[in-house]
Design a protein around this motif. Structure first.
Motif, PDB file in Angstrom:
ATOM      1  N   ARG A  25       0.581  -0.071  -0.660  1.00 13.95           N
ATOM      2  CA  ARG A  25       1.142  -1.219  -1.070  1.00 13.95           C
ATOM      3  C   ARG A  25       1.067  -2.157  -0.056  1.00 13.95           C
ATOM      4  O   ARG A  25       1.286  -3.315  -0.154  1.00 13.95           O
ATOM      5  CB  ARG A  25       2.676  -1.040  -1.525  1.00 13.95           C
ATOM      6  CG  ARG A  25       2.690  -0.424  -2.823  1.00 13.95           C
ATOM      7  CD  ARG A  25       4.192  -0.094  -3.230  1.00 13.95           C
ATOM      8  NE  ARG A  25       4.718   0.974  -2.402  1.00 13.95           N
ATOM      9  CZ  ARG A  25       5.664   1.560  -2.645  1.00 13.95           C
ATOM     10  NH1 ARG A  25       6.732   1.106  -3.229  1.00 13.95           N
ATOM     11  NH2 ARG A  25       6.209   2.638  -1.660  1.00 13.95           N
ATOM     12  N   ASP A  28      -0.846  -5.418  -0.607  1.00 13.26           N
ATOM     13  CA  ASP A  28      -0.541  -6.512  -1.675  1.00 13.26           C
ATOM     14  C   ASP A  28      -0.938  -7.845  -1.033  1.00 13.26           C
ATOM     15  O   ASP A  28      -1.336  -8.689  -2.009  1.00 13.26           O
ATOM     16  CB  ASP A  28       0.859  -6.205  -2.124  1.00 13.26           C
ATOM     17  CG  ASP A  28       1.370  -5.059  -2.887  1.00 13.26           C
ATOM     18  OD1 ASP A  28       0.107  -4.528  -3.131  1.00 13.26           O
ATOM     19  OD2 ASP A  28       2.320  -4.876  -2.937  1.00 13.26           O
ATOM     20  N   GLY A  50       3.039   7.161  -0.854  1.00  8.62           N
ATOM     21  CA  GLY A  50       3.058   6.545  -2.127  1.00  8.62           C
ATOM     22  C   GLY A  50       3.074   7.457  -3.216  1.00  8.62           C
ATOM     23  O   GLY A  50       4.072   8.145  -3.567  1.00  8.62           O
ATOM     24  N   SER A 158       9.533  -4.056   3.409  1.00 15.14           N
ATOM     25  CA  SER A 158       8.357  -3.271   3.070  1.00 15.14           C
ATOM     26  C   SER A 158       7.908  -1.933   3.686  1.00 15.14           C
ATOM     27  O   SER A 158       7.720  -0.956   3.025  1.00 15.14           O
ATOM     28  CB  SER A 158       7.096  -4.256   2.876  1.00 15.14           C
ATOM     29  OG  SER A 158       5.937  -3.717   2.501  1.00 15.14           O
TER      30      SER A 158
END
Length: 253
Positions: A25, A28, A50, A158
């Protein structure tokens, strides 16, 4: 074990390998631009990150990535690797140079690098917190250590989310040793962009500066605003940097 992954886009294959405090991710902010630029973008989660479970036997991350590419029918790809993902990309490029068309390394680790006292101490603090069961404390240590001064709260959150999840996966599983292969970086043939961040730990700045001396075709660029995770700190700027390099080294058509 097949690595959790996603694939999107058409054209030349491009593999994105995440940092050791993140998962797939983290890309992104670059993935849509890379797809629009004409690349078939492959992202994967390494073991214990993940959506990929922790290892259940001795393993090697480079072997895992190569097995995934075999399953996808990809004979050669360009690689973008951040931090530990850069280490994996370098290992693949050295052991299987015919599989790698180009390398973009963002604050990469490097096979054979001897960690400084500063980096060793950071790892020891992290390990002590994990041994105490303080996953929150270990997570915050990683957030504070690896993001540069320009990282906003979205980037921090994040990393916090990805790192905490990785700790949960890894701490709940039995630990297995990684299989080590001999790596000769002089065997790397792919053109390489080695990126460092001016606010990163000295180890990774030294690695990026050394790579043009070790590899046959490498250039070093230091980002004056970046810490260790520029892809999260300035997503658009990193997307532009990657596309500029890839267009010169991996034509899309």
């Amino acid at each position: 074990m097949k690595l959790a992954h996603d694939v999107a886009g058409d054209g030349a294959a491009l593999v994105l390998l995440h940092a050791g405090v993140c998962d797939r991710r983290m890309w992104d902010g670059q993935r849509p631009a890379l797809i629009d630029a004409g690349y078939r973008v492959v992202r994967c989660d390494l073991r214990g990150f993940g959506a990929t479970p922790a290892a259940d036997r001795p393993y090697n991350d480079a072997d895992d990535v190569l097995a995934l590419l075999d399953d996808l029918g990809i004979a050669q790809a360009a690689f973008v690797g951040a931090s530990f993902g850069g280490h994996v990309a370098l290992e693949i490029a050295a052991r299987r140079p015919e599989r790698v068309g180009a390398l973009a390394l963002l604050c990469a680790a490097m096979p054979g690098h001897e960690p400084s006292a500063e980096l060793t101490a950071l790892g020891e603090r992290e390990e002590a917190l994990l041994e105490e069961g303080d996953l929150d404390g270990a997570t915050e240590l990683m957030v504070e250590s690896w993001l540069g001064p320009e990282a906003g709260e979205p980037a921090r959150e994040s990393v916090r989310l990805m790192q905490r999840h990785a700790f949960e996966l890894q701490c709940a599983a039995e630990e297995f040793e990684k299989i080590e292969h001999e790596v000769d970086l002089a065997a790397v043939q792919a053109p390489c962009l080695a990126v460092s961040g001016a606010h990163d730990l000295a180890d990774f700045r030294r690695i990026a500066a050394r790579l043009p001396e070790i590899l046959v075709d490498a250039e070093h660029v230091e980002l004056p605003w970046a810490g260790h995770l520029p892809a999260l700190e300035r997503p658009s700027a990193v997307a532009e940097l990657l596309i500029e390099f890839l267009r010169k080294t991996v034509p899309v058509g």
